[in-house]
Design a protein around this motif. Structure first.
Motif, PDB file in Angstrom:
ATOM      1  N   GLN A  77      60.476  98.099  31.243  1.00 31.71           N
ATOM      2  CA  GLN A  77      60.014  97.517  32.502  1.00 31.71           C
ATOM      3  C   GLN A  77      60.301  96.011  32.543  1.00 31.71           C
ATOM      4  OE1 GLN A  77      58.062  99.164  30.304  1.00 31.71           O
ATOM      5  NE2 GLN A  77      56.630 100.559  31.318  1.00 31.71           N
TER       6      GLN A  77
ATOM      7  N   ILE B  41      51.702 102.782  34.111  1.00 35.22           N
ATOM      8  CA  ILE B  41      52.405 101.757  33.336  1.00 35.22           C
ATOM      9  C   ILE B  41      53.758 102.289  32.864  1.00 35.22           C
ATOM     10  CG2 ILE B  41      52.346 100.469  31.150  1.00 35.22           C
ATOM     11  CD1 ILE B  41      49.286 100.267  31.561  1.00 35.22           C
ATOM     12  N   ARG B  42      53.763 103.512  32.366  1.00 39.27           N
ATOM     13  CA  ARG B  42      55.005 104.086  31.846  1.00 39.27           C
ATOM     14  C   ARG B  42      56.057 104.287  32.938  1.00 39.27           C
ATOM     15  NH1 ARG B  42      52.302 108.537  27.685  1.00 39.27           N
ATOM     16  NH2 ARG B  42      52.419 107.220  25.810  1.00 39.27           N
TER      17      ARG B  42
ATOM     18  N   ARG C  56      48.184  92.397  28.322  1.00 39.54           N
ATOM     19  CA  ARG C  56      49.461  92.930  27.846  1.00 39.54           C
ATOM     20  C   ARG C  56      49.329  93.502  26.440  1.00 39.54           C
ATOM     21  NH1 ARG C  56      53.731  92.739  24.863  1.00 39.54           N
ATOM     22  NH2 ARG C  56      55.822  93.066  25.741  1.00 39.54           N
TER      23      ARG C  56
ATOM     24  N   TYR D  60      52.528 101.082  25.543  1.00 37.45           N
ATOM     25  CA  TYR D  60      53.034 101.908  26.635  1.00 37.45           C
ATOM     26  C   TYR D  60      54.179 101.222  27.395  1.00 37.45           C
ATOM     27  CZ  TYR D  60      48.530 104.006  25.608  1.00 37.45           C
ATOM     28  OH  TYR D  60      47.464 104.572  24.956  1.00 37.45           O
ATOM     29  N   LEU D  61      54.574 100.033  26.945  1.00 39.91           N
ATOM     30  CA  LEU D  61      55.664  99.314  27.612  1.00 39.91           C
ATOM     31  C   LEU D  61      57.008  99.747  27.041  1.00 39.91           C
ATOM     32  CD1 LEU D  61      54.140  95.707  27.759  1.00 39.91           C
ATOM     33  CD2 LEU D  61      54.202  97.434  29.568  1.00 39.91           C
TER      34      LEU D  61
ATOM     35  N   ALA E  28      50.509  97.181  25.357  1.00 42.86           N
ATOM     36  CA  ALA E  28      51.838  97.003  24.732  1.00 42.86           C
ATOM     37  C   ALA E  28      52.459  98.312  24.274  1.00 42.86           C
ATOM     38  CB  ALA E  28      51.710  96.030  23.558  1.00 42.86           C
TER      39      ALA E  28
ATOM     40  N   GLU F  89      59.067  92.449  33.075  1.00 44.20           N
ATOM     41  CA  GLU F  89      57.742  91.860  32.883  1.00 44.20           C
ATOM     42  C   GLU F  89      57.627  90.556  33.669  1.00 44.20           C
ATOM     43  OE1 GLU F  89      56.222  91.625  28.922  1.00 44.20           O
ATOM     44  OE2 GLU F  89      57.222  93.483  28.281  1.00 44.20           O
TER      45      GLU F  89
ATOM     46  N   VAL G 285      55.970  95.279  35.394  1.00 49.26           N
ATOM     47  CA  VAL G 285      54.605  95.132  34.891  1.00 49.26           C
ATOM     48  C   VAL G 285      54.252  93.648  34.896  1.00 49.26           C
ATOM     49  CG1 VAL G 285      53.077  95.396  32.902  1.00 49.26           C
ATOM     50  CG2 VAL G 285      54.684  97.217  33.489  1.00 49.26           C
TER      51      VAL G 285
ATOM     52  N   TYR H  31      51.193  90.568  34.452  1.00 45.96           N
ATOM     53  CA  TYR H  31      49.937  90.303  33.764  1.00 45.96           C
ATOM     54  C   TYR H  31      49.660  88.797  33.805  1.00 45.96           C
ATOM     55  CZ  TYR H  31      53.495  89.494  30.181  1.00 45.96           C
ATOM     56  OH  TYR H  31      54.618  89.075  29.524  1.00 45.96           O
TER      57      TYR H  31
END
Length: 509
Positions: free
Chosen positions: A38, A9-10, A28, A34-35, A32, A40, A15, A17
């Protein structure tokens, strides 16, 4: 979340979802923290639980469009991570994208913790133990199908509750599993809720909840372990009191010696317990039988039956051929004479054409000092009868068609006597590879006294993987369809075969 999931994810460029039209996504929300920067991609379902004339068509079109959106990123050289609650391949939406993309792009699927595992952990109760079978069921199945599958399994997890909850609860009640069932909502989150499923208000149940019917073995062994622990604590306390007062304890004795965990033991502490395993399914094993098996030092029996006993690394297992009953009994009694607790196993009930008679006979002749205890089990006749209705509702007899231990003329006389007395008869051991003519001979004897339309229940491998139970008329019974794994129940003149397929014998005559 797993370490690998967080890493991906990182490092992702995109990303994606799934979410409903309100825009909120549980997946998500979980990821969250780790976002970062990115891109989305919110994949918004066109429909969720509402009814529509073309639900499948609209959903298929949605997944095709979603796959195309992700493919555009992949074609541009961007790495895409799709967030999935639980495990991606466990009732997950991602699998529909995988079908459309994995053949074109490199795809890595990172497994996750399922809601089933999370719910079990939240309850602090194992799902399955030893050789129990776990069945995972979607709540969207029809109620009758849910009843059948819940009744047939050891443990179960029911997914997709929400609007299906009322039907699932009804199925649990009809299958006799409602008292065992537990409810877990949003497992492992701050808003987690749990309790007895039968007490939950259906109006409060969200889609993200699960019903758990946990391990029966765990319940039984936990209760036994607690009882044992309490007994040991009490014994230690009493021993301490005796030591302090200078008293001397004397063991209690039964008819043949000190009392052991499975009954009175012999002078050496040994005992033989003959245990009925029932017809096959674990839920037909009585709690008393399960306890006797768990406490044994040795398990002795015909190899096929020994294989049905849950493995226990503490025990020694001794399987043998099915034609050496007396030798097997003597072997078990020899072990008990040295102080071993021995379980001799039989299918069905050990006192019905099985090992109890052999053990008691040999013990009475050569091992008077070794106690023998018999633990009953569900018989094959009762298991087959239960599958079809109540054919044993009035007087009935059980006769073995095997002529290995008694002459065939004795079998014929007994068949004739039972038939003339107009009793239902359960026929054990009807045929084998080397005994192929007895069923036809028995049918001819019975037809001298019974109408050819008399119902005959043909039950094969009941509780086993090849189970079949059906009804035929006595006059059309086909001997070639009968083998050693079959039990026959021949009705009396009063036995009724209903249009729904049930068979019963009225209690009045």
């Amino acid at each position: 979340m797993t370490v690998r999931a967080v890493e991906l994810i990182r490092s992702a460029d995109v990303v994606a979802y799934h979410c409903a039209r309100h825009g909120r996504s549980n997946a998500r929300a979980i990821a969250a923290q780790y976002l970062g920067t990115q891109v989305e991609e919110a994949l918004t379902y066109p429909v969720t639980t509402e009814s529509t004339d073309d639900y499948q068509g609209r959903i298929d079109a949605f997944y095709t469009d979603a796959a195309a959106r992700l493919a555009a990123h992949l074609d541009a050289g961007r790495d895409v991570v799709v967030l999935a609650e639980g495990d991606p391949f466990f009732y997950g939406s991602y699998m529909h994208l995988h079908k459309r993309l994995a053949h074109r792009y490199v795809a890595e699927v990172v497994p996750g913790v399922t809601s089933v595992s999370a719910a079990s952990a939240a309850l602090g109760t194992p799902l399955v133990e030893r050789d129990e079978v776990l069945t995972v069921l979607p709540g969207t199945l029809g109620e009758d199908e849910l009843v059948r599958r819940l009744a047939d399994t050891d443990a179960a997890a029911v997914m997709k509750l929400g609007r299906t909850f009322t039907g699932v609860r009804a199925a649990l009640r009809r299958s006799g599993r409602a008292d065992e069932a537990r409810y877990v909502e949003r497992a492992s989150t701050p808003t987690e809720r749990q309790g007895r499923l039968d007490e939950v208000d259906p109006a409060s149940v969200p889609y993200f909840s699960v019903g758990i019917v946990p391990s029966r073995v765990h319940v039984e062994t936990t209760e036994a372990a607690r009882a044992d622990g309490e007994a040991r604590s009490l014994a230690a306390s009493e021993a301490s009191t005796l030591a302090a007062s200078g008293s001397k304890a004397t063991p209690s004795t039964g008819p043949t010696g000190p009392t052991g965990p499975t009954g009175p033991t012999g002078p050496t502490g040994g005992i033989v317990t003959v245990v009925g395993l029932g017809p096959g399914a674990r839920d037909r094993l009585t709690p008393e039988a399960a306890t006797a098996l768990a406490e044994a030092d040795d398990v002795v029996g015909y190899a096929t039956y020994v294989a049905r006993v849950p493995p226990n690394p503490r025990q020694r297992v001794h399987g043998s051929d099915n034609k050496v009953e007396s030798e097997r009994a003597a072997f078990a009694l020899d072990l008990a004479r040295t102080g071993r607790r021995v379980a001799v196993v039989s299918s069905g009930d050990p006192g019905v054409f099985a090992m109890a008679s052999a053990v008691v006979e040999v013990a009475s002749q050569d091992y008077p000092e070794v106690p023998v205890r018999v633990v009953p089990g569900v018989t094959a006749a009762h298991a087959v009868a239960a599958r079809i209705g109540a054919p044993l509702g009035h007087d009935f007899a059980t006769i073995s068609l095997s002529d290995r231990l008694k002459p065939w003329d004795v079998v014929e006389r007994r068949l004739a006597a039972v038939a003339e007395a107009d009793m239902v008869v359960a026929l054990y051991n009807p045929a084998s590879r080397s005994r192929t003519w007895q069923v036809e001979a028995a049918r001819e004897v019975l037809l001298k006294f019974r109408d050819p339309t008399t119902p005959v229940i043909v039950g094969r491998d009941v509780d086993g993987p090849e189970e079949s139970v059906h009804v035929v008329e006595l006059g059309t019974l086909e001997p070639s369809e009968v083998d050693m794994r079959t039990l026959l129940i021949v009705g009396s003149s009063q036995t009724r075969w209903t249009p729904t397929g049930a068979v019963f014998t009225p209690r009045r005559y």
